[in-house]
Design an enzyme around this catalytic site. Sequence first.
Site, PDB file in Angstrom:
ATOM      1  N   SER A 144     -54.739 134.311 176.763  1.00 33.30           N
ATOM      2  CA  SER A 144     -53.679 134.851 177.621  1.00 33.30           C
ATOM      3  C   SER A 144     -52.515 133.864 177.551  1.00 33.30           C
ATOM      4  CB  SER A 144     -54.171 134.998 179.056  1.00 33.30           C
ATOM      5  OG  SER A 144     -55.284 135.860 179.098  1.00 33.30           O
ATOM      6  N   LYS A 180     -50.490 141.680 179.291  1.00 29.97           N
ATOM      7  CA  LYS A 180     -51.659 140.983 179.847  1.00 29.97           C
ATOM      8  C   LYS A 180     -51.278 140.224 181.130  1.00 29.97           C
ATOM      9  CE  LYS A 180     -55.389 138.706 180.603  1.00 29.97           C
ATOM     10  NZ  LYS A 180     -56.497 139.349 181.287  1.00 29.97           N
ATOM     11  N   LYS A 195     -52.471 130.357 186.138  1.00 29.05           N
ATOM     12  CA  LYS A 195     -51.651 130.259 184.918  1.00 29.05           C
ATOM     13  C   LYS A 195     -51.090 131.630 184.523  1.00 29.05           C
ATOM     14  CE  LYS A 195     -53.832 130.883 181.339  1.00 29.05           C
ATOM     15  NZ  LYS A 195     -54.230 131.854 180.313  1.00 29.05           N
TER      16      LYS A 195
END
Length: 293
Positions: free
Chosen positions: A100, A175, A244
Amino acid sequence: MTQPTIAFIGLGQMGAPMARNLLKAGHTVSGHDRDASIAARFSDSASFGWCASGADAVRGADLVILMLPDSAIVDQVLWQGESALSAQMTSGALVIDMSSSDPMRSRENAKKLKALDLDFIDAPVSGGVKKAEAGTLAIMMGGEVAAVERARPVLETMGKTLTHVGEAGAGHAVKALNNYVSAAGLLAVCEALAAAEKFGIDPHLVNQVFNASTGKNNTTENKVEAFMLNGAFNSGFALALMKKDLETANRFIGQVESAAEFSSACLKLWQDADQRLGKGADHTAIYRCINLA
Ligand code: NAD
C-alpha cells in the site's frame, strides 16, 4: 505458454500467504525478506528459493513482486545503493508493487523505471490475511494496459476481484481511499458501541442490529465479534499500517485539492491511537482507546 520467473520481496503477514498461493498455482518463486527467519516457513516447498538479498532474488526474474510496508521502503529497495533492485533487474522485467504505497511516488517510480526499460504496475490489495490465505483478495491495478494484462494471470492466483483503475499510481490512490473509508467506518462503529454500552445496552446485541440494518459495514460484519468485543485484537493488520494508509489518503486528497475535513479528523484519531497503543498494536485495538475514553 512458459511460466514467468517470479521474485517476491517482502514475505510478512500478507506476502507469505500470497507467495504460497503462487507456489500452489505451480509457479517457481525466488523470495527475500530482510527477516531471515522467514526462510524456514518455506522449507517445505521445492519451488521456493530463499535468497539472502533482494538483488539475488530479482536477477533474471520476469516479474518482481513487492509486498513491503510503505513507499519509503519500496523506494529504498528499488533505488538505494549498489544493490538497488532497479540496477539488478533484467531489461524488460515488470515490477508489481502490491504494497500500500503512495500514489504520487508510484507514478514517479513508473517513469523512472520506464527510462531503464523496466515496466511497473501498482497492484495493492484489500481483504487482510484471511483473504490472502484463501487467494481471494481484491486487487486494484494501475498502469499501462499491456503491463496489467501481463501481470493478470499471476495476480489471479492471489486475488478474486481484479480491477484496472487507471494509469500508474491509480491503484495506490484507490487503495488509500478504500482504507480511509474502511477506517472511518471502523471508528464510527467503535464510538457507537461504546456509547450504547454506557447506556447499558449489550454491544453484541447492538452489533447484531447493525448487521440487520443500514449501519452494517465491514467492521460490524467481520471485525467486531472476531477481534474486538472478545479483546483479541489480532486481525493481522497493524494499527501503524492503517495510520500510514490514512496519511497517504489524506495527503492525496490534499494534493488533488479535494475536500478533506472528515478525513483529517479521522486521521487525527488514528494518529492519537497509534501514540497511545504503541508499536505492534493491531488496528482493531483502536476500540480500546474509544471504549476507555
Ligand atoms: P508486514 O510488516 O507483516 O510485512 C512486511 C514485510 O516486509 C516484513 O516481513 C519485513 O521484514 C519486510 N521488509 C521490510 N523492509 C524490508 C526490506 N528493506 N527488504 C526486504 N524486506 C523488508 O506487513 P503486511 O501486513 O504484510 O503488509 C504489507 C503491505 O500490505 C503494507 O503496505 C500494508 O499496508 C499492506 N496491506 C496489509 C494488509 C493486512 O491485513 N496486513 C491488508 C492489505 C494491505
